[in-house]
Design an enzyme around this catalytic site. Sequence first.
Site, short mmCIF file in Angstrom:
data_model
loop_
_atom_site.label_atom_id
_atom_site.label_comp_id
_atom_site.label_asym_id
_atom_site.label_seq_id
_atom_site.Cartn_x
_atom_site.Cartn_y
_atom_site.Cartn_z
CB ALA A 56 43.93 37.82 43.33
CB ILE A 82 38.02 39.70 40.79
CG1 ILE A 82 37.83 40.32 42.18
CG2 ILE A 82 37.59 38.24 40.78
CD1 ILE A 82 36.38 40.57 42.56
CE LYS A 83 45.06 36.73 35.06
NZ LYS A 83 46.49 36.45 35.31
CB VAL A 84 36.67 35.76 35.93
CG1 VAL A 84 36.33 36.25 37.33
CG2 VAL A 84 36.33 36.84 34.90
#
Length: 217
Positions: A56, A82-84
């Site tokens: 996400a 967690i997508k950054v």
Amino acid sequence: MKFFVDTADVAAIKELNDLGMVDGVTTNPSLILKAGRDITEVTREICEMVDGPVSAEVVAEKADDMIREGKTLAKIADNITIKVPLTWDGLKACRVLSDEGHMVNVTLCFSAAQAILAAKAGATFISPFIGRLDDIHLDGMDLIADIREIYDNYGYETQILAASIRSVNHIVEAGKIGTDVITAPPAVIKSMANHVLTDKGLAQFNADWAKTGQKIG
């Protein structure tokens, strides 16, 4: 090689998951828009369906805001990744979030140099974009091969997640190079079953069987 499905379409994920074809899911703001649903609601539903990591993505541009958004997303389910983005602020957020025990997928990678930084920042996954490099007349597979060689040279544990996959050939070539994970739209994964000779052979078998006048069962 692990298969992640690149979509927020719950029905499409379920079809593949029921066949054991889903090791994880990747989403992004564009896919959430396409799904037309609340990000928390649809992400939670996907996480309940799929055992593996579900990416996400944060939408902030500054590290502190990415960290805040990442922690909010991580509360949705235990299998959230967690997508950054692969920016300097994204790397800062990756370091903090990974140090706190969160899985982090660093996305929008277009060079081996970027991939090295992500590994050193503690990324769980690095997402090099094959198709978008092909779009500007560069070979996305060369990037996958370069990252694989460098990671193997130094024992980096970050998993290579081949993204922006447009074709079955992309998947096969990524597998030959030794990528850890591919993420592709459901239609591309399903098209792996297609071959003109399979269709031709099946048509011949059916025609010959009809001539026998027999039935099974």
